[in-house]
Enzyme design. Structure first.
Site, PDB file in Angstrom:
ATOM      1  N   SER A 144       0.869  -1.184   0.000  1.00 22.58           N
ATOM      2  CA  SER A 144       0.000   0.000   0.000  1.00 22.58           C
ATOM      3  C   SER A 144       0.899   1.224   0.000  1.00 22.58           C
ATOM      4  CB  SER A 144      -0.867  -0.008   1.269  1.00 22.58           C
ATOM      5  OG  SER A 144      -1.496   1.237   1.487  1.00 22.58           O
ATOM      6  N   TYR A 157      -2.350  -1.374  10.347  1.00 26.43           N
ATOM      7  CA  TYR A 157      -2.283  -1.466   8.888  1.00 26.43           C
ATOM      8  C   TYR A 157      -0.951  -0.941   8.367  1.00 26.43           C
ATOM      9  CZ  TYR A 157      -4.042  -1.236   4.066  1.00 26.43           C
ATOM     10  OH  TYR A 157      -4.237  -1.419   2.712  1.00 26.43           O
TER      11      TYR A 157
END
Length: 262
Positions: A144, A157
């Protein structure tokens, strides 16, 4: 030309979003595809059949709870049992939870790390043994923009995605003398069910429309002010599986509308 003809590709978290686009694109490139993820069994079977019919190849579905290491490893073993080999592994499965660190539930931390990071270790461990026996393989880890930069409220995350990039580099180095590569793809905002949940939560919290929440969310980080298309990420993943991508390893490719250029 079908660049993945006679190859077997497994994509985790491929019943929706980015993973589904990658599974579909690999099938169209000739791969025998194994899908994995959560969802309604009937809907998943319908998706599997649609992809197989459109691509003219075999498409399977193997369930596994990737929060459990034994099931993650069994997913690879079952893929090899069904297809005889594994050539391409895409570690895409992921979940999200948003809260500041003092309020971050312990069980949510454990779940995000388990699915977004630890599962990729378990799947890669078993897949690499098969790839090394045959001397060829491609591992693609979907990281990401949050694998390169951080945002408040996303401790688990961000930690997991930074970890995925580190795992990618180690995997690449350990296999650099072979024809096995490992790379990470770092998307920015993509219109997926995971992101839709964040948009809906923002709209509810601020009493604004979903459209306004979408524009606000994307525009805060992504200079392009538009979502990254899952299909474009699938094309990048496909390129990394080709012979032309054979010297690309240990890299983290951004497709983020300029997010990390700032």
């Amino acid at each position: 030309m079908k660049s993945l003809e006679n190859r077997v590709a497994l994509v985790t978290g491929s019943t929706s979003g980015i993973g589904l686009s990658m599974a579909r694109r690999f099938a169209m490139a000739g791969a025998e595809v194994v899908m994995n993820g959560f969802g309604d069994p009937a809907e998943i079977d319908k998706l599997r059949e649609e992809i197989a019919e459109a691509a003219g190849t075999r498409v399977h579905f193997v369930p596994a709870d990737l929060s459990k290491g034994a099931e993650a490893q069994m997913l690879i073993k079952q893929t090899i049992a069904i297809c005889g080999r594994i050539d391409v592994l895409v570690n895409n499965a992921g979940i999200q939870h948003v809260a500041n660190i003092p309020d971050f539930p312990d069980d949510k931390w454990d779940a995000v790390i388990a699915i977004n990071l630890t599962s990729a270790f378990h799947t890669s461990k078993i897949a690499l043994a098969d790839m090394q026996k045959r001397g060829w393989g491609r591992i693609i880890n979907v990281a990401s923009a949050h694998g390169l930069v951080a945002s408040a409220g996303k401790a688990a995350y961000v930690a997991a995605k930074h970890g995925i990039i580190g795992l990618t580099k180690v995997t690449a180095l350990e296999n650099a003398k072979s024809l096995i590569t490992c790379n990470a793809i770092c998307p920015g905002w993509v219109d997926t069910p995971l992101v839709r949940k964040q948009i809906d939560a923002r709209a509810a919290a601020q009493s604004i429309s979903v459209e306004a929440a979408t524009k606000q969310l994307v525009g805060e980080k992504q200079p392009s002010e538009r979502f990254v298309a899952p299909e474009h990420l699938a094309e990048l993943a496909l390129f990394l599986t080709t012979e032309a991508g054979g010297s690309i390893t240990g890299s983290a490719y951004t497709m983020d509308g300029g997010w990390t250029a700032q």
